[in-house]
Each structure stands twice: as structure tokens, then as C-alpha cells.
Design a protein around this motif. Structure first.
Motif, PDB file in Angstrom:
ATOM      1  N   ASN A  14       0.820  -1.224   0.000  1.00 35.96           N
ATOM      2  CA  ASN A  14       0.000   0.000   0.000  1.00 35.96           C
ATOM      3  C   ASN A  14       0.850   1.270   0.000  1.00 35.96           C
ATOM      4  O   ASN A  14       0.316   2.375   0.145  1.00 35.96           O
ATOM      5  CB  ASN A  14      -0.953   0.014   1.197  1.00 35.96           C
ATOM      6  N   ASP A  15       2.148   1.135  -0.172  1.00 38.10           N
ATOM      7  CA  ASP A  15       3.086   2.233   0.003  1.00 38.10           C
ATOM      8  C   ASP A  15       2.708   3.492  -0.766  1.00 38.10           C
ATOM      9  O   ASP A  15       2.932   4.609  -0.303  1.00 38.10           O
ATOM     10  CB  ASP A  15       4.485   1.778  -0.408  1.00 38.10           C
ATOM     11  N   ARG A  16       2.113   3.327  -1.961  1.00 41.64           N
ATOM     12  CA  ARG A  16       1.781   4.474  -2.801  1.00 41.64           C
ATOM     13  C   ARG A  16       0.276   4.768  -2.832  1.00 41.64           C
ATOM     14  O   ARG A  16      -0.173   5.628  -3.597  1.00 41.64           O
ATOM     15  CB  ARG A  16       2.302   4.259  -4.222  1.00 41.64           C
ATOM     16  N   ASP A  17      -0.488   4.082  -2.001  1.00 43.52           N
ATOM     17  CA  ASP A  17      -1.924   4.365  -1.940  1.00 43.52           C
ATOM     18  C   ASP A  17      -2.158   5.783  -1.437  1.00 43.52           C
ATOM     19  O   ASP A  17      -1.433   6.282  -0.585  1.00 43.52           O
ATOM     20  CB  ASP A  17      -2.629   3.376  -1.007  1.00 43.52           C
ATOM     21  N   GLN A  18      -3.199   6.417  -1.993  1.00 45.27           N
ATOM     22  CA  GLN A  18      -3.517   7.800  -1.666  1.00 45.27           C
ATOM     23  C   GLN A  18      -4.704   7.871  -0.699  1.00 45.27           C
ATOM     24  O   GLN A  18      -5.637   7.071  -0.781  1.00 45.27           O
ATOM     25  CB  GLN A  18      -3.858   8.579  -2.940  1.00 45.27           C
ATOM     26  N   PHE A  19      -4.667   8.862   0.173  1.00 37.20           N
ATOM     27  CA  PHE A  19      -5.810   9.171   1.023  1.00 37.20           C
ATOM     28  C   PHE A  19      -6.664  10.227   0.315  1.00 37.20           C
ATOM     29  O   PHE A  19      -6.137  11.104  -0.378  1.00 37.20           O
ATOM     30  CB  PHE A  19      -5.347   9.688   2.386  1.00 37.20           C
TER      31      PHE A  19
ATOM     32  N   GLU B 245     -10.245   0.126  10.718  1.00 38.51           N
ATOM     33  CA  GLU B 245      -9.809  -0.094   9.338  1.00 38.51           C
ATOM     34  C   GLU B 245     -10.952  -0.221   8.329  1.00 38.51           C
ATOM     35  O   GLU B 245     -10.954   0.475   7.303  1.00 38.51           O
ATOM     36  CB  GLU B 245      -8.888  -1.305   9.262  1.00 38.51           C
ATOM     37  N   PRO B 246     -11.955  -1.092   8.532  1.00 41.07           N
ATOM     38  CA  PRO B 246     -13.008  -1.209   7.513  1.00 41.07           C
ATOM     39  C   PRO B 246     -13.799   0.079   7.318  1.00 41.07           C
ATOM     40  O   PRO B 246     -14.238   0.384   6.202  1.00 41.07           O
ATOM     41  CB  PRO B 246     -13.899  -2.337   8.039  1.00 41.07           C
ATOM     42  N   LYS B 247     -13.949   0.884   8.376  1.00 41.70           N
ATOM     43  CA  LYS B 247     -14.680   2.139   8.238  1.00 41.70           C
ATOM     44  C   LYS B 247     -13.865   3.170   7.465  1.00 41.70           C
ATOM     45  O   LYS B 247     -14.432   4.044   6.799  1.00 41.70           O
ATOM     46  CB  LYS B 247     -15.063   2.679   9.618  1.00 41.70           C
ATOM     47  N   ILE B 248     -12.562   3.087   7.557  1.00 41.84           N
ATOM     48  CA  ILE B 248     -11.711   3.999   6.784  1.00 41.84           C
ATOM     49  C   ILE B 248     -11.959   3.803   5.295  1.00 41.84           C
ATOM     50  O   ILE B 248     -11.990   4.776   4.518  1.00 41.84           O
ATOM     51  CB  ILE B 248     -10.240   3.773   7.151  1.00 41.84           C
ATOM     52  N   TYR B 249     -12.169   2.554   4.883  1.00 38.18           N
ATOM     53  CA  TYR B 249     -12.504   2.281   3.481  1.00 38.18           C
ATOM     54  C   TYR B 249     -13.969   2.592   3.196  1.00 38.18           C
ATOM     55  O   TYR B 249     -14.305   3.179   2.162  1.00 38.18           O
ATOM     56  CB  TYR B 249     -12.194   0.820   3.154  1.00 38.18           C
ATOM     57  N   GLU B 250     -14.856   2.223   4.087  1.00 36.85           N
ATOM     58  CA  GLU B 250     -16.279   2.477   3.881  1.00 36.85           C
ATOM     59  C   GLU B 250     -16.574   3.960   3.713  1.00 36.85           C
ATOM     60  O   GLU B 250     -17.415   4.350   2.887  1.00 36.85           O
ATOM     61  CB  GLU B 250     -17.071   1.939   5.080  1.00 36.85           C
ATOM     62  N   TYR B 251     -15.889   4.810   4.452  1.00 38.99           N
ATOM     63  CA  TYR B 251     -16.149   6.245   4.393  1.00 38.99           C
ATOM     64  C   TYR B 251     -15.305   6.964   3.354  1.00 38.99           C
ATOM     65  O   TYR B 251     -15.367   8.177   3.239  1.00 38.99           O
ATOM     66  CB  TYR B 251     -15.936   6.868   5.770  1.00 38.99           C
ATOM     67  N   GLY B 252     -14.516   6.208   2.584  1.00 39.55           N
ATOM     68  CA  GLY B 252     -13.821   6.775   1.439  1.00 39.55           C
ATOM     69  C   GLY B 252     -12.505   7.460   1.723  1.00 39.55           C
ATOM     70  O   GLY B 252     -11.944   8.106   0.826  1.00 39.55           O
ATOM     71  N   PHE B 253     -11.963   7.334   2.926  1.00 42.03           N
ATOM     72  CA  PHE B 253     -10.648   7.897   3.194  1.00 42.03           C
ATOM     73  C   PHE B 253      -9.589   7.182   2.373  1.00 42.03           C
ATOM     74  O   PHE B 253      -8.593   7.788   1.945  1.00 42.03           O
ATOM     75  CB  PHE B 253     -10.303   7.777   4.681  1.00 42.03           C
ATOM     76  N   LEU B 254      -9.770   5.883   2.171  1.00 43.95           N
ATOM     77  CA  LEU B 254      -8.962   5.078   1.270  1.00 43.95           C
ATOM     78  C   LEU B 254      -9.904   4.318   0.343  1.00 43.95           C
ATOM     79  O   LEU B 254     -11.055   4.092   0.675  1.00 43.95           O
ATOM     80  CB  LEU B 254      -8.091   4.076   2.050  1.00 43.95           C
ATOM     81  N   ARG B 255      -9.372   3.932  -0.821  1.00 43.65           N
ATOM     82  CA  ARG B 255     -10.174   3.181  -1.790  1.00 43.65           C
ATOM     83  C   ARG B 255      -9.515   1.850  -2.079  1.00 43.65           C
ATOM     84  O   ARG B 255      -8.293   1.740  -2.149  1.00 43.65           O
ATOM     85  CB  ARG B 255     -10.337   3.984  -3.088  1.00 43.65           C
ATOM     86  N   GLU B 256     -10.365   0.836  -2.198  1.00 40.52           N
ATOM     87  CA  GLU B 256      -9.857  -0.516  -2.465  1.00 40.52           C
ATOM     88  C   GLU B 256      -9.197  -0.571  -3.850  1.00 40.52           C
ATOM     89  O   GLU B 256      -9.632   0.076  -4.770  1.00 40.52           O
ATOM     90  CB  GLU B 256     -11.028  -1.524  -2.443  1.00 40.52           C
TER      91      GLU B 256
END
Length: 235
Positions: free
Chosen positions: A53-58, A224-235
Motif C-alpha cells: 500500500n506504500d503508494r496508496d492515496q488518502f 480499518e473497515p470504516k476507513i474504506y467504507e467512508y472513502g478515506f482510502l479506496r480498495e
């Protein structure tokens, strides 16, 4: 402190009370934006950086997080006890003590009881319309998940152990922050960098700080799952 929105820059994300250098954007934290600041730090640090995930964007989130009071409270709990909360009473009044004097056995009164009053819904805010807060312009009484409560209890044990020390031959700081307490037990190396917990000479402290770290990791997994659910990170 804030920086570029990717995992590579997460080491710059911290709460501090002195300005450093490097490419940092500073944002003052006040009662009105405390929850948002806590969410920002928690989102950036709850998920460990890896080579995958090193280059994943918030990203800017969707609005669902605004209605999730438990998520907001849990982010505050995470932030209060995370290692990147570097508030120190050496730099001014420490408003980040999340306990009362009686809860940790403090030997005298704290300079500030802001954080406990904020969590009890007793802080007057400069707003009356923000959906994050009560309709009367007061902070809301916060309710925490069992995982967050475990963090508070582990953190309380660390604070209480510090306040129970024999200070007859060394200075006592009643307003000590978690960062100050870590420095007290862990010390610093020749370069002025704080030593890691395993360098502490007090074996009981090492057990207590390890328990706090474990409880923080458990809370991070819940977030963690809420961080993705709320769009702070994208799968």
C-alpha cells in the motif's frame, strides 16, 4: 502536522506543540476541530504502511462518517494514546490529559481539565450549527466502543504508574503527557532521540506500555473497515 496524502508521508502526521522544519503544513487544533483532527491522525496511522500500500492515496471522505459517533469517538481515543501524539507539557499547558486526577492518583491538580470536560460534553464551542456537536453549542458526551475503552484503561494504568513513582529524588511533573511519561521511563539516546520501550529499565512499565500498544492495535483493526467504507482510502 499534515503532509502529502500517501502512506510514504505518514511519519510526518503528528500532533505537536512546537514547530519543526521540513515540508509541513500546520493546523491549529481547537475545541471546534478536535474531533476532525483526531480522525485525520487516526485514519493516517490506523493502517500499517507496507510495500503493497506504500503508494496508496488518502482521499476526502464521503459524508457517512459525520453520522457515526462511535467512529468519531474511537478516533479520538486512538489519537490520544498513539505515539504520534507528541504533546509535551514542557512546551506549555497540556490540554490532552484524558483522565481526572483521582483516576490516575495525581499528587496535585492538573493545570487543564479540558480533555475530560470535552469528553463529558462540558466544553462550550464557538458554534451552534455544526452537526458534529450538540445543538446548544456544547461538545457532546462521547460514547466509546469496548475496544476504545480498553485503550483508555491501558493508558490509565500507564499514567497511574507514573504518578505512583517515588519522586523524592527526582522532579515530579503532575501535568505529564503520555509523551512525557514515555520519556521519563525510556529516556533519550546521545542524539536526543527517545529510546524505544524495550530500552526502559523498569520491567513493569514495559509490560504496561506493551498492553497499551496491543489495545491500540486492536482498536486500529476496528477502525480499518470504516476507513474504506467512508472513502478515506479506496480498495
Amino acid at each position: 502536522m499534515a503532509d502529502a496524502p500517501d502512506f510514504q508521508q505518514n511519519n510526518h502526521i503528528a500532533i505537536i506543540d512546537i514547530k519543526g522544519n521540513a515540508h509541513i503544513i500546520y493546523q491549529s487544533i481547537v475545541s471546534k476541530n478536535l474531533i476532525q483532527a483526531a480522525i485525520y491522525l487516526a485514519v493516517r496511522h490506523a493502517i500499517e504502511a507496507t510495500w503493497i500500500n506504500d503508494r496508496d492515496q488518502f482521499y476526502a471522505p464521503n459524508l457517512l462518517w459525520e453520522e457515526d459517533k462511535e467512529f468519531q469517538s474511537d478516533c479520538l481515543a486512538f489519537t490520544l494514546f498513539h505515539g504520534q501524539n507528541k504533546i509535551s507539557s514542557q512546551n506549555g499547558t497540556n490540554h490532552f490529559i484524558p483522565f481526572t486526577e483521582s483516576e490516575v492518583g495525581a499528587k496535585s491538580a492538573f493545570e487543564s481539565d479540558f480533555m475530560t470536560r470535552f469528553m463529558r460534553g462540558k466544553v462550550k464551542l464557538d458554534t451552534s450549527s455544526d452537526s458534529l456537536f450538540g445543538s446548544e453549542g456544547m461538545s457532546e458526551k462521547l460514547e466509546f466502543s469496548p475496544e476504545a475503552k480498553a485503550v483508555f484503561e491501558a493508558g490509565r494504568e500507564v499514567f497511574a504508574y507514573y504518578h505512583a513513582q517515588d519522586f523524592s529524588t527526582k522532579p515530579y511533573n503532575v501535568n505529564a503527557s503520555l509523551y512525557d511519561i514515555k520519556e521519563f521511563f525510556q529516556g533519550r539516546n546521545a542524539k536526543g532521540v527517545m529510546n524505544p520501550p524495550n530500552k526502559a529499565e523498569d520491567s513493569h512499565y514495559k509490560v504496561l506500555i506493551a498492553t497499551l500498544t496491543e489495545s491500540l492495535n486492536t482498536l486500529a483493526k476496528k477502525l480499518e473497515p470504516k476507513i474504506y467504507e467512508y472513502g478515506f482510502l479506496r480498495e
